[in-house]
Design a protein around this motif. Sequence first.
Motif, PDB file in Angstrom:
ATOM      1  N   VAL A  90      36.360  15.958  20.619  1.00 38.82           N
ATOM      2  CA  VAL A  90      35.525  16.927  21.169  1.00 38.82           C
ATOM      3  C   VAL A  90      35.860  17.382  22.698  1.00 38.82           C
ATOM      4  N   GLY A  91      36.529  16.587  23.104  1.00 37.64           N
ATOM      5  CA  GLY A  91      36.785  16.965  24.869  1.00 37.64           C
ATOM      6  C   GLY A  91      35.560  16.936  25.535  1.00 37.64           C
ATOM      7  N   LEU A  92      35.749  16.997  26.814  1.00 43.19           N
ATOM      8  CA  LEU A  92      34.510  16.893  27.640  1.00 43.19           C
ATOM      9  C   LEU A  92      33.519  17.682  27.406  1.00 43.19           C
ATOM     10  N   SER A  93      33.960  19.032  27.279  1.00 47.27           N
ATOM     11  CA  SER A  93      32.738  20.069  27.020  1.00 47.27           C
ATOM     12  C   SER A  93      31.890  19.707  25.628  1.00 47.27           C
ATOM     13  N   GLY A  94      32.289  19.099  24.774  1.00 49.82           N
ATOM     14  CA  GLY A  94      31.652  18.580  23.742  1.00 49.82           C
ATOM     15  C   GLY A  94      30.977  17.122  23.949  1.00 49.82           C
ATOM     16  N   LEU A  95      31.466  16.629  24.799  1.00 47.85           N
ATOM     17  CA  LEU A  95      30.984  15.159  25.135  1.00 47.85           C
ATOM     18  C   LEU A  95      29.738  15.210  25.815  1.00 47.85           C
TER      19      LEU A  95
END
Length: 168
Positions: A90-95
Amino acid sequence: MMAFASTYLLWLIAVAVYDFRERRVPNWLVLAGAILALATLAFGSPLFDNGWRSSLFGAAIGFGCLLVFYARGLMGAGDVKFTGALGLWVGLSGLVPIWIIASLMAGAHSFLWLALKRWPFFPRLTLMLAGPSRTSQPGVSDGRLRIIPYAAYLALAAAAWMVWERQS
């Protein structure tokens, strides 16, 4: 891309079920998720429009932040490793939203367990929230009580976030 989405959801379900039942996430399950996430990136079809940089950053931040909690004895190693693998997907923006949702669910779990432990109206629910007994399980040597299945809550939050993200 649909095959990767289905695989991702199956992986999340497997992690949630395993963590709810055993209060641990096995390394093979974390590794499988990480390899699948890397495969989506290698084939150029990430599920959430994040590239290599975002995914690797999400994995590093997720792993690194929760490693502090593990070092203090507040979290299991499986939770930390799972968060790193989840960050690849998810990458940082999703995490970040996944962490917030999962932390709220884990907090509710903890609050309910403490309330039921103090006022034992539903003893079976109290035992279910506490998880399996650690004394009878082979391979568990630290003896720490693991009440909160945090990886399971991360997996549920990730599945909900995925559905939400795909609808918007």
